[in-house]
Design a protein around this motif. Structure first.
Motif, PDB file in Angstrom:
ATOM      1  N   MET A  15      12.825  -7.526  -7.141  1.00 27.79           N
ATOM      2  CA  MET A  15      13.027  -8.802  -7.820  1.00 27.79           C
ATOM      3  C   MET A  15      14.291  -8.713  -8.674  1.00 27.79           C
ATOM      4  SD  MET A  15      10.183 -10.362  -6.932  1.00 27.79           S
ATOM      5  CE  MET A  15       9.755 -11.669  -8.049  1.00 27.79           C
ATOM      6  N   GLU A  16      15.027  -9.815  -8.706  1.00 28.15           N
ATOM      7  CA  GLU A  16      16.219  -9.903  -9.546  1.00 28.15           C
ATOM      8  C   GLU A  16      16.040 -11.146 -10.417  1.00 28.15           C
ATOM      9  OE1 GLU A  16      20.716 -10.965  -8.553  1.00 28.15           O
ATOM     10  OE2 GLU A  16      20.033  -9.148  -7.549  1.00 28.15           O
ATOM     11  N   PHE A  17      15.929 -10.951 -11.727  1.00 26.58           N
ATOM     12  CA  PHE A  17      15.632 -12.046 -12.655  1.00 26.58           C
ATOM     13  C   PHE A  17      14.412 -12.839 -12.172  1.00 26.58           C
ATOM     14  CE2 PHE A  17      20.270 -11.444 -13.405  1.00 26.58           C
ATOM     15  CZ  PHE A  17      20.184 -11.060 -14.732  1.00 26.58           C
ATOM     16  N   ASP A  18      13.344 -12.128 -11.782  1.00 27.80           N
ATOM     17  CA  ASP A  18      12.079 -12.703 -11.327  1.00 27.80           C
ATOM     18  C   ASP A  18      12.172 -13.509 -10.027  1.00 27.80           C
ATOM     19  OD1 ASP A  18      10.728 -11.542 -13.507  1.00 27.80           O
ATOM     20  OD2 ASP A  18      11.296 -13.223 -14.791  1.00 27.80           O
ATOM     21  N   LYS A  19      13.221 -13.291  -9.256  1.00 28.50           N
ATOM     22  CA  LYS A  19      13.377 -13.940  -7.952  1.00 28.50           C
ATOM     23  C   LYS A  19      13.428 -12.843  -6.894  1.00 28.50           C
ATOM     24  CE  LYS A  19      16.709 -16.709  -5.399  1.00 28.50           C
ATOM     25  NZ  LYS A  19      17.939 -16.065  -4.987  1.00 28.50           N
ATOM     26  N   LEU A  20      12.679 -13.027  -5.812  1.00 26.07           N
ATOM     27  CA  LEU A  20      12.653 -12.033  -4.742  1.00 26.07           C
ATOM     28  C   LEU A  20      14.012 -11.963  -4.046  1.00 26.07           C
ATOM     29  CD1 LEU A  20      10.793 -10.094  -3.094  1.00 26.07           C
ATOM     30  CD2 LEU A  20      10.432 -12.000  -1.531  1.00 26.07           C
ATOM     31  N   VAL A  21      14.621 -10.775  -4.047  1.00 25.81           N
ATOM     32  CA  VAL A  21      15.929 -10.615  -3.384  1.00 25.81           C
ATOM     33  C   VAL A  21      15.856  -9.661  -2.201  1.00 25.81           C
ATOM     34  CG1 VAL A  21      17.358 -11.239  -5.368  1.00 25.81           C
ATOM     35  CG2 VAL A  21      16.676  -8.856  -5.063  1.00 25.81           C
ATOM     36  N   ALA A  22      14.788  -8.881  -2.128  1.00 25.81           N
ATOM     37  CA  ALA A  22      14.581  -7.989  -0.985  1.00 25.81           C
ATOM     38  C   ALA A  22      13.077  -7.833  -0.771  1.00 25.81           C
ATOM     39  CB  ALA A  22      15.224  -6.628  -1.234  1.00 25.81           C
ATOM     40  N   GLU A  23      12.610  -8.213   0.410  1.00 31.92           N
ATOM     41  CA  GLU A  23      11.182  -8.097   0.713  1.00 31.92           C
ATOM     42  C   GLU A  23      10.769  -6.645   0.890  1.00 31.92           C
ATOM     43  OE1 GLU A  23       9.089 -10.352   3.725  1.00 31.92           O
ATOM     44  OE2 GLU A  23      10.329 -12.073   3.202  1.00 31.92           O
ATOM     45  N   HIS A  24      11.704  -5.858   1.421  1.00 30.62           N
ATOM     46  CA  HIS A  24      11.363  -4.481   1.748  1.00 30.62           C
ATOM     47  C   HIS A  24      12.583  -3.591   1.510  1.00 30.62           C
ATOM     48  CE1 HIS A  24       8.902  -1.531   3.973  1.00 30.62           C
ATOM     49  NE2 HIS A  24      10.081  -1.031   4.283  1.00 30.62           N
ATOM     50  N   TRP A  25      12.525  -2.782   0.475  1.00 30.66           N
ATOM     51  CA  TRP A  25      13.606  -1.847   0.160  1.00 30.66           C
ATOM     52  C   TRP A  25      12.990  -0.481  -0.064  1.00 30.66           C
ATOM     53  CZ3 TRP A  25      14.885   0.943  -4.409  1.00 30.66           C
ATOM     54  CH2 TRP A  25      16.121   1.581  -4.363  1.00 30.66           C
ATOM     55  N   LYS A  26      13.671   0.549   0.415  1.00 24.51           N
ATOM     56  CA  LYS A  26      13.157   1.911   0.266  1.00 24.51           C
ATOM     57  C   LYS A  26      14.179   2.768  -0.457  1.00 24.51           C
ATOM     58  CE  LYS A  26      10.751   5.438   2.827  1.00 24.51           C
ATOM     59  NZ  LYS A  26      10.126   5.822   4.076  1.00 24.51           N
ATOM     60  N   GLY A  27      13.703   3.535  -1.441  1.00 25.79           N
ATOM     61  CA  GLY A  27      14.583   4.435  -2.178  1.00 25.79           C
ATOM     62  C   GLY A  27      13.808   5.666  -2.616  1.00 25.79           C
ATOM     63  N   GLU A  28      14.532   6.722  -2.951  1.00 20.54           N
ATOM     64  CA  GLU A  28      13.882   7.925  -3.480  1.00 20.54           C
ATOM     65  C   GLU A  28      14.751   8.539  -4.550  1.00 20.54           C
ATOM     66  OE1 GLU A  28      14.760  11.557  -0.512  1.00 20.54           O
ATOM     67  OE2 GLU A  28      13.463  10.031   0.359  1.00 20.54           O
ATOM     68  N   THR A  29      14.090   9.256  -5.470  1.00 13.90           N
ATOM     69  CA  THR A  29      14.807   9.851  -6.590  1.00 13.90           C
ATOM     70  C   THR A  29      14.036  11.054  -7.118  1.00 13.90           C
ATOM     71  OG1 THR A  29      15.900   9.354  -8.700  1.00 13.90           O
ATOM     72  CG2 THR A  29      13.719   8.413  -8.381  1.00 13.90           C
ATOM     73  N   MET A  30      14.719  11.854  -7.902  1.00 16.50           N
ATOM     74  CA  MET A  30      14.090  12.965  -8.622  1.00 16.50           C
ATOM     75  C   MET A  30      14.085  12.576 -10.093  1.00 16.50           C
ATOM     76  SD  MET A  30      13.404  15.242  -6.308  1.00 16.50           S
ATOM     77  CE  MET A  30      13.115  16.796  -7.138  1.00 16.50           C
ATOM     78  N   ALA A  31      12.916  12.728 -10.746  1.00 16.71           N
ATOM     79  CA  ALA A  31      12.819  12.333 -12.145  1.00 16.71           C
ATOM     80  C   ALA A  31      11.697  13.103 -12.833  1.00 16.71           C
ATOM     81  CB  ALA A  31      12.558  10.833 -12.243  1.00 16.71           C
ATOM     82  N   THR A  32      11.707  13.046 -14.171  1.00 23.70           N
ATOM     83  CA  THR A  32      10.695  13.753 -14.963  1.00 23.70           C
ATOM     84  C   THR A  32       9.435  12.922 -15.170  1.00 23.70           C
ATOM     85  OG1 THR A  32      11.794  12.967 -16.968  1.00 23.70           O
ATOM     86  CG2 THR A  32      12.364  15.184 -16.199  1.00 23.70           C
ATOM     87  N   SER A  33       9.522  11.608 -14.916  1.00 25.85           N
ATOM     88  CA  SER A  33       8.355  10.735 -15.096  1.00 25.85           C
ATOM     89  C   SER A  33       8.473   9.525 -14.175  1.00 25.85           C
ATOM     90  CB  SER A  33       8.265  10.249 -16.540  1.00 25.85           C
ATOM     91  OG  SER A  33       9.350   9.374 -16.818  1.00 25.85           O
TER      92      SER A  33
END
Length: 67
Positions: A15-33
Motif C-alpha cells: 500500500m502507498e498512502f493507503d492505496k493498493l499499488v502492488a497486489e503481489h510483491w516479494k522481498g527478503e531481508t536480514m534483520a534483528t526484529s
C-alpha cells in the motif's frame, strides 16, 4: 553484544498512502526484529520502484521469519 540477524521474507500486497499499488510483491531481508525487517522491506520496495523516502509505504501482509 550484537543482536542476531534473522532472514525475513514478505510475499503480499503493498500500500502507498493507503492505496493498493502492488497486489503481489516479494522481498527478503536480514534483520534483528520483525519491525526492522518491515522497515527494510518498505525501503527496498521504494528503491526498486523509484519512490522518494517520504512516500508512506505499508506492507499489510504477513512477514515470515525463515531463519
Amino acid at each position: 553484544m550484537e543482536k542476531e540477524l534473522h532472514k525475513y521474507i514478505y510475499d503480499g500486497p503493498v500500500m502507498e498512502f493507503d492505496k493498493l499499488v502492488a497486489e503481489h510483491w516479494k522481498g527478503e531481508t536480514m534483520a534483528t526484529s520483525e519491525r526492522k525487517a518491515k522497515s527494510n522491506l518498505a525501503y527496498q520496495f521504494k528503491k526498486k520502484n523509484n519512490k522518494i523516502a517520504s512516500v508512506k509505504v505499508t506492507l499489510p501482509g504477513k512477514i515470515t521469519q525463515v531463519s
